[in-house]
Design an enzyme around this catalytic site. Structure first.
Site, short mmCIF file in Angstrom:
data_model
loop_
_atom_site.label_atom_id
_atom_site.label_comp_id
_atom_site.label_asym_id
_atom_site.label_seq_id
_atom_site.Cartn_x
_atom_site.Cartn_y
_atom_site.Cartn_z
N PRO A 6 -26.52 -2.37 15.47
CG PRO A 6 -25.76 -0.52 14.24
CD PRO A 6 -27.00 -1.10 14.88
CB CYS A 7 -23.12 -5.99 17.79
SG CYS A 7 -22.02 -6.60 16.48
CD GLN A 8 -20.23 -2.33 14.62
OE1 GLN A 8 -21.30 -2.05 15.16
NE2 GLN A 8 -20.15 -2.59 13.33
CG PHE A 27 -23.42 -3.90 22.81
CD1 PHE A 27 -23.52 -3.06 23.88
CD2 PHE A 27 -24.32 -3.74 21.76
CE1 PHE A 27 -24.50 -2.08 23.94
CE2 PHE A 27 -25.29 -2.76 21.80
CZ PHE A 27 -25.39 -1.93 22.89
#
Length: 428
Positions: free
Chosen positions: A94-96, A98
């Site tokens: 999950p990239c939220q 970053f």
């Protein structure tokens, strides 16, 4: 005939990365995805009997939503039995936390899933580790008086056993009709090869595009002009009562034919815009074309004129790849029609084939945004299958060349340190 490369997809989302790798000839053993909507999409497309591509799913693992922590705790013996037998471990954690699209948070609990991913590396000991994330993953985070860089920490953890290569890639060069830049890591075990896979990947782009019958860049209109309401008309939605959908006709361009392959697309439901909203959208579209302000946020003057607070609203440029697709369906307006895009149009801009259907809610809001992954979000968060396919074909070529050298040796030298470093990484 060499055996197909095998892979495990951790943090699989709706399956864009898995699909592309399977299209490249790799065999997916299984996928890990905790969200019920995203897993339903995986199941409908990559586990169905009639699916053109599907996982070779192990009997010991239930075909149901599963978090990586549960996988590690409940199936440790089965994972250990796979040690050294998996060619590629892939994942887009999950990239939220970053993402440049919002406030980056080093302490977002979703970021800590990287430690669990590294634990999976330690257990499975794949020949190649492939990670995709947003550009913000490479940025420095202030943590108290210290500065943490997750990309640098990741490379340090893997570098004992792997040659770690990284690259920011503009995905439009692979024929994806979207100006989307993402950070990729390809870590290759030192006993396989020290060649830079990204050099090989970029050298293969021209032949990759020729094999698909397309050229890059692919513009937005080239990707979705066959989905225009003015061309196709509308009909009642097939999956949501009270909504209309685009009445699909036929593909018009080479890219559309590549995506369509003679099927009737799903996920064509249109948003229900009130008449005054549609009129406002049309004025914004006209102004954006007149000002040459396409694919970028509308001006402050236009926002003030229409009393809009939203800063991210953009109008598609029909002659260029779209800007990065987001999980918010009202971030982007059609280039000529007074409406937001459908899930299928976003999927086209992400290079999902038309036979690939999406499951679950269309949208969600409020506190559920951190708990649910509806269709628009599934599409936005995915690795575009065309990019995954290009990477997969490159990995096949890379491993074929490596087999001419001494056979792969699954040594443990530095892997004993990976778990310890992963624990430190989780506390960063």
């Amino acid at each position: 005939m060499p055996k197909p490369l095998t892979f495990i997809d951790a943090f699989a989302g709706c399956g864009g990365l898995s699909l592309g790798l399977m299209q490249a000839g790799l065999t997916g053993r299984f996928a890990v995805e905790h969200d019920s909507f995203a897993f339903a999409t995986l199941k409908a497309n990559l586990l169905a009997k009639q699916a053109p591509f599907k996982y070779s799913w192990p009997r010991w693992l239930p075909k149901e939503p599963l978090g990586i922590a549960t996988l590690l705790s409940d199936y440790s013996e089965q994972l250990a039995a796979l040690s050294g037998s998996i060619d590629v471990l892939v994942g887009g954690p999950p990239c939220q936390g970053f993402s440049m699209a919002g406030r980056r948070q080093h302490d977002d609990p979703r970021n800590q899933l990287f430690a669990q991913y590294l634990r999976l590396v330690e257990i499975v000991r794949p020949k190649i580790v492939l990670i995709e994330n947003v550009r913000g993953f490479t940025m420095d985070f202030a943590v108290g008086e210290n500065v943490t860089n997750y990309a640098a920490a990741l490379k340090e953890v893997l570098s004992d056993d792997y040659e770690v290569h990284e690259r920011l890639l503009d995905l439009s060069q692979f024929g994806v009709p979207q100006a989307r830049t993402r950070y990729f890591v390809i870590a290759v075990h030192v006993s396989v090869t020290t060649a830079d896979p990204f050099v090989l990947l970029e050298s293969r782009i021209p032949s990759f595009l020729r094999s698909l019958g397309i050229s890059a860049p692919v513009s937005s209109s080239n990707a979705i002009s066959d989905l225009e309401v003015s061309r196709c008309g509308t009909e009642p939605s097939k999956d949501t009562k009270g909504f209309d959908q685009i009445a699909y006709g036929q593909p018009l361009t080479r890219y559309q034919k590549l995506m369509n392959t003679g099927v009737t697309p799903s996920d064509l439901r249109l948003a229900r815009h009130a008449e005054d909203i549609a009129q406002r959208f049309q004025e914004i579209i006209n102004i954006s074309h007149a000002e040459g302000r396409l694919n970028i946020s509308i001006s402050n003057e236009v926002r003030e004129r229409f009393g809009l607070k939203k800063k991210a609203l953009r109008v598609l440029d029909p002659d260029r790849p779209s800007p990065t697709i987001t999980s918010m369906p009202d971030d982007l307006l059609h280039y000529s029609e007074p409406r937001t895009l459908t899930v299928r149009e976003n999927a086209r801009l992400q290079s999902f084939p038309d036979w690939y259907s999406f499951q679950g809610k269309y949208t969600t809001g409020g506190h559920l945004r951190k708990k649910e992954v509806p269709r628009f979000t599934q599409v936005a968060n995915a690795v575009p299958p065309l990019v995954a396919r290009a990477i997969g074909e490159m990995l096949v070529a890379l491993m074929a060349e490596a087999t001419k050298a001494p056979a792969f040796r699954s040594e443990q030298s530095g892997l004993q340190r990976v778990h310890k470093d992963a624990e430190v990484f989780a506390e960063a």
